[in-house]
Design a protein around this motif. Structure first.
Motif, PDB file in Angstrom:
ATOM      1  N   PRO A 419       0.817  -1.225   0.000  1.00 50.12           N
ATOM      2  CA  PRO A 419       0.000   0.000   0.000  1.00 50.12           C
ATOM      3  C   PRO A 419       0.843   1.264   0.000  1.00 50.12           C
ATOM      4  N   GLU A 420       1.950   1.243   0.742  1.00 47.49           N
ATOM      5  CA  GLU A 420       2.823   2.413   0.778  1.00 47.49           C
ATOM      6  C   GLU A 420       3.464   2.659  -0.581  1.00 47.49           C
ATOM      7  N   GLN A 421       3.897   1.595  -1.225  1.00 46.80           N
ATOM      8  CA  GLN A 421       4.514   1.735  -2.540  1.00 46.80           C
ATOM      9  C   GLN A 421       3.499   2.176  -3.579  1.00 46.80           C
ATOM     10  N   SER A 422       2.279   1.657  -3.493  1.00 47.06           N
ATOM     11  CA  SER A 422       1.224   2.070  -4.423  1.00 47.06           C
ATOM     12  C   SER A 422       0.950   3.568  -4.310  1.00 47.06           C
ATOM     13  N   THR A 423       0.877   4.046  -3.070  1.00 42.61           N
ATOM     14  CA  THR A 423       0.679   5.481  -2.839  1.00 42.61           C
ATOM     15  C   THR A 423       1.838   6.283  -3.424  1.00 42.61           C
ATOM     16  N   ALA A 424       3.056   5.769  -3.238  1.00 49.28           N
ATOM     17  CA  ALA A 424       4.231   6.483  -3.742  1.00 49.28           C
ATOM     18  C   ALA A 424       4.237   6.549  -5.273  1.00 49.28           C
ATOM     19  N   ILE A 425       3.774   5.502  -5.942  1.00 44.74           N
ATOM     20  CA  ILE A 425       3.698   5.518  -7.403  1.00 44.74           C
ATOM     21  C   ILE A 425       2.719   6.600  -7.863  1.00 44.74           C
ATOM     22  N   MET A 426       1.579   6.698  -7.180  1.00 39.84           N
ATOM     23  CA  MET A 426       0.615   7.744  -7.509  1.00 39.84           C
ATOM     24  C   MET A 426       1.192   9.133  -7.241  1.00 39.84           C
ATOM     25  N   ASP A 427       1.950   9.267  -6.151  1.00 38.63           N
ATOM     26  CA  ASP A 427       2.611  10.546  -5.857  1.00 38.63           C
ATOM     27  C   ASP A 427       3.562  10.933  -6.985  1.00 38.63           C
ATOM     28  N   LEU A 428       4.294   9.945  -7.484  1.00 35.73           N
ATOM     29  CA  LEU A 428       5.234  10.215  -8.575  1.00 35.73           C
ATOM     30  C   LEU A 428       4.504  10.691  -9.826  1.00 35.73           C
ATOM     31  N   ILE A 429       3.410  10.030 -10.179  1.00 39.67           N
ATOM     32  CA  ILE A 429       2.658  10.415 -11.377  1.00 39.67           C
ATOM     33  C   ILE A 429       2.154  11.844 -11.257  1.00 39.67           C
ATOM     34  N   GLU A 430       1.641  12.195 -10.087  1.00 36.92           N
ATOM     35  CA  GLU A 430       1.165  13.569  -9.887  1.00 36.92           C
ATOM     36  C   GLU A 430       2.314  14.569  -9.930  1.00 36.92           C
ATOM     37  N   SER A 431       3.435  14.199  -9.314  1.00 32.46           N
ATOM     38  CA  SER A 431       4.574  15.121  -9.272  1.00 32.46           C
ATOM     39  C   SER A 431       5.223  15.306 -10.637  1.00 32.46           C
ATOM     40  N   ARG A 432       5.182  14.286 -11.441  1.00 32.89           N
ATOM     41  CA  ARG A 432       5.832  14.314 -12.764  1.00 32.89           C
ATOM     42  C   ARG A 432       4.801  14.197 -13.884  1.00 32.89           C
ATOM     43  N   TRP A 433       3.714  14.950 -13.738  1.00 29.31           N
ATOM     44  CA  TRP A 433       2.604  14.903 -14.691  1.00 29.31           C
ATOM     45  C   TRP A 433       3.052  15.292 -16.105  1.00 29.31           C
ATOM     46  N   GLU A 434       3.802  16.359 -16.228  1.00 25.28           N
ATOM     47  CA  GLU A 434       4.229  16.813 -17.548  1.00 25.28           C
ATOM     48  C   GLU A 434       5.077  15.761 -18.244  1.00 25.28           C
ATOM     49  N   GLU A 435       5.951  15.095 -17.493  1.00 26.53           N
ATOM     50  CA  GLU A 435       6.836  14.105 -18.093  1.00 26.53           C
ATOM     51  C   GLU A 435       6.103  12.812 -18.451  1.00 26.53           C
ATOM     52  N   LEU A 436       5.196  12.349 -17.595  1.00 23.00           N
ATOM     53  CA  LEU A 436       4.569  11.040 -17.789  1.00 23.00           C
ATOM     54  C   LEU A 436       3.227  11.111 -18.510  1.00 23.00           C
ATOM     55  N   VAL A 437       2.556  12.260 -18.456  1.00 21.00           N
ATOM     56  CA  VAL A 437       1.246  12.400 -19.098  1.00 21.00           C
ATOM     57  C   VAL A 437       1.286  13.476 -20.179  1.00 21.00           C
ATOM     58  N   GLY A 438       1.691  14.676 -19.821  1.00 21.73           N
ATOM     59  CA  GLY A 438       1.777  15.750 -20.809  1.00 21.73           C
ATOM     60  C   GLY A 438       0.432  16.085 -21.407  1.00 21.73           C
ATOM     61  N   GLU A 439       0.359  16.073 -22.746  1.00 25.81           N
ATOM     62  CA  GLU A 439      -0.876  16.428 -23.444  1.00 25.81           C
ATOM     63  C   GLU A 439      -1.639  15.213 -23.956  1.00 25.81           C
ATOM     64  N   MET A 440      -1.086  14.016 -23.756  1.00 23.64           N
ATOM     65  CA  MET A 440      -1.785  12.789 -24.142  1.00 23.64           C
ATOM     66  C   MET A 440      -1.293  11.634 -23.284  1.00 23.64           C
ATOM     67  N   PRO A 441      -2.171  11.058 -22.486  1.00 24.61           N
ATOM     68  CA  PRO A 441      -1.756   9.912 -21.667  1.00 24.61           C
ATOM     69  C   PRO A 441      -1.431   8.697 -22.562  1.00 24.61           C
ATOM     70  N   LEU A 442      -0.392   7.943 -22.327  1.00 34.32           N
ATOM     71  CA  LEU A 442       0.446   7.951 -21.155  1.00 34.32           C
ATOM     72  C   LEU A 442       1.781   7.415 -21.619  1.00 34.32           C
ATOM     73  N   LYS A 443       2.894   7.908 -21.117  1.00 38.05           N
ATOM     74  CA  LYS A 443       4.205   7.440 -21.549  1.00 38.05           C
ATOM     75  C   LYS A 443       4.381   5.956 -21.230  1.00 38.05           C
ATOM     76  N   VAL A 444       4.702   5.173 -22.258  1.00 43.57           N
ATOM     77  CA  VAL A 444       4.941   3.746 -22.045  1.00 43.57           C
ATOM     78  C   VAL A 444       6.265   3.547 -21.320  1.00 43.57           C
ATOM     79  N   ILE A 445       7.247   4.387 -21.655  1.00 46.51           N
ATOM     80  CA  ILE A 445       8.568   4.369 -21.019  1.00 46.51           C
ATOM     81  C   ILE A 445       9.011   5.814 -20.856  1.00 46.51           C
TER      82      ILE A 445
END
Length: 574
Positions: A419-445
């Protein structure tokens, strides 16, 4: 909003959602408790569920009560009496349903998506057996006119969530039949359990007959067998059983044998000192040379998911019990290995930065002899203060620090991540939204590899240039995985934001396979249009967000009796 009463359905809690304020309350719900909800009413002959047995119970050989000994799978699936996210098989969320279950008007993109998905259906002797990869007739199709096992997964989930399970059942049985074929590549015979990468229906107008033609890797680019196909097949069998309540399919002798053959391949003994699976480049969704050889996170997470699903599906007979014991031992070892050595956060990154090398004996901290100078420059800026993720690969003197979306999302859904790691993964996605999501979801790598490294790693692959295709491209199909992970971790607002981004462009761009550029701004150079899994991924994401009880079809609850060995705040050592 405080935690909702587990006896009150989500539909009831949204009955009066007439304002934005009411809709916003969804985001505050404790979605982590959705597994505790009682099942929705089902037809009496289909209301079956089963109990999840903890790994510790299986290891200890604790007997499981069996009121109906003839059907061990039904007993197993009592798991979902407390993990229940069953949706009524009669419900539909498709284009014939203008109003959603929450009373909110369905987005017009849904209607277009259902129409496109139904156009992609493939029939064999009058029965639907799958969906083709793409309906794009503007270019040479290559193998996009075939039914791929991994591509069909989101299509299957869409039909299951829409109360149309028959096509999924047909697909499971047809691919099972193909598994039994003799498989040879250049005079070398593949293992019995290998599932096909894809198949095609051949029509003979002269004889008025139809036959199936399968590809086990002998026609694929690079001639690599699909390691992930068998894992996706087990995942779909469990999803079908969970969604419909029908255990008879999984109980069929041929399905039981098919599972055992897959498990025999991946549980076989060898020289490895790791519980992870050794794989070649091109064996999964990243099906070209991209430096994922070794022990890629995508395969390890799918392996973990398939093993957990198999525990629910295997019969409690002599053969089944033997595999249950082997699976249980492997799951314990695999979860410890992945949570220990694949996980990275700021604390762990700093530990690696200070590693000593050439250590020997059991007291070694740097167990894989990772050279600190091999740390890529980008990761120091990418790693947020809060957040973490499972890195792409770990092997002797090598750590692939790239972010792989599918592997991290499956880690959450399978409860490989704590559960802690799952929360941390979500934190990362929110913190790095521009890099991982940008204008079209979602970066495969993330990130892309370029220059000299691109030449070495990809072999100068012209399709995987920087920020394109597998090399940092954006794939709309990953929406369903992100949405499921968001719901499971109680962060639906992240999924809603991503889906709204996708809806602004998918129809306009005619459902591309992938997007290019750092922000996903451009339709991919060689992206096929009307890509079926882009369509289906969107539909599944929307249906799960509309009715989060669908989460139970794709996610497994954490084994609460197995105490997590690793916690995010701990000191990490190799």
């Amino acid at each position: 909003m405080s935690s909702i009463n587990v006896d009150v359905s989500l539909k009831e809690s949204l009955k009066d959602a007439d304002t934005l304020r009411d809709l916003a309350e969804i985001e505050e719900m404790d979605f982590s408790r959705i597994f505790d909800r009682p099942p929705r009413p089902l037809n009496m002959d289909r209301q079956r569920s089963c109990d999840e047995r903890s790994l510790s119970e299986l290891s200890a050989g604790v007997p499981i009560p069996s009121p109906r000994p003839s059907s061990r799978i039904e007993n197993n699936f009592r798991l979902f009496d407390h993990l229940n996210c069953s949706s009524s098989p009669g419900r539909r969320s498709g284009f014939n349903t203008p109003i959603s279950q929450t009373g909110v008007e369905t987005h017009p993109t849904m209607a277009e998506a259902w129409e496109a998905l139904r156009r992609s259906l493939v029939y064999f002797r009058g029965q639907p057996v799958g969906t083709i990869a793409a309906l794009d007739n503007s270019e040479e199709q290559v193998n996009y006119d075939q039914v791929f096992v991994r591509d069909f997964v989101p299509s299957a989930l869409a039909f299951l969530m829409n109360g149309e399970p028959e096509i999924v059942k047909n697909f499971i049985l047809k691919t099972l039949r193909l598994q039994s074929w003799e498989k040879k590549i250049d005079r070398f015979q593949l293992g019995e359990g290998v599932m096909p990468a894809s198949f095609k229906v051949l029509h003979d107008p002269v004889r008025n007959n139809e036959t199936l033609m399968a590809d086990f890797g002998e026609s694929a680019i690079g001639r690599v067998a699909p390691v992930d196909s068998g894992f996706w097949w087990i995942f779909l069998l469990r999803a079908y059983t969970k969604s419909t309540g029908d255990t008879s399919l999984a109980e069929k002798p041929e399905c039981q044998k098919g599972m055992r053959l897959i498990l025999s391949l991946c549980l076989s003994e060898g020289f490895d000192t790791f519980p992870t699976l050794l794989c070649a480049d091109g064996c999964c969704m990243v099906d070209r040379r991209m430096g994922v050889y070794g022990y890629p996170i995508e395969i390890q997470a799918l392996f973990f998911m398939a093993l957990r699903c198999a525990l629910l599906l295997l019969k409690q007979d002599e053969e089944g019990n033997e595999f249950v014991q082997r699976i249980t031992k492997r799951l314990h070892a695999l979860s410890f290995h992945m949570r220990s050595y694949y996980w990275i956060d700021l604390k762990h990154l700093n530990d690696i930065y200070r590693y000593k090398t050439e250590e020997y004996s059991h007291t070694a901290v740097n167990k894989f002899n990772v050279i600190p100078d091999s740390l890529p420059e980008w990761i120091f800026d990418f790693m947020p203060v809060r957040g973490g993720y499972f890195i792409g690969n770990v092997s002797p003197a090598r750590m692939d620090f790239r972010w792989f979306c599918l592997g991290n999302c499956i880690a959450i859904l399978s409860s490989l991540a704590t559960p802690e790691q799952s929360t941390a993964i979500m934190d990362l996605i929110e913190s790095r939204w521009e890099e991982l999501v940008g204008e079209m979801p979602l970066k495969v790598i993330y990130p892309a590899i370029e220059s000299h490294e691109w030449q070495i790693v990809t072999g100068c692959d012209p399709k995987n240039t920087r920020w394109s295709y597998h090399n940092g491209g954006s794939w709309p199909v990953l929406l369903w995985l992100l949405t499921a992970a968001c719901i499971k971790t109680g962060r639906p607002q992240i999924a809603r934001r991503a889906i709204e981004l996708a809806e602004t462009r998918l129809i306009k761009d005619n459902w591309p396979e992938y997007y290019d550029g750092k922000l996903g701004r451009f339709v991919g150079k060689q992206a096929r249009k009307c890509q079926t899994w882009s369509v289906a991924g969107y539909l599944v994401a929307k249906m799960m967000l509309e009715d989060p009880s669908h989460l139970g079809t794709v996610a497994l609850e954490e084994d609460k009796q197995t105490k997590p060995l690793i916690r995010r705040s701990n000191s990490w050592t190799f």
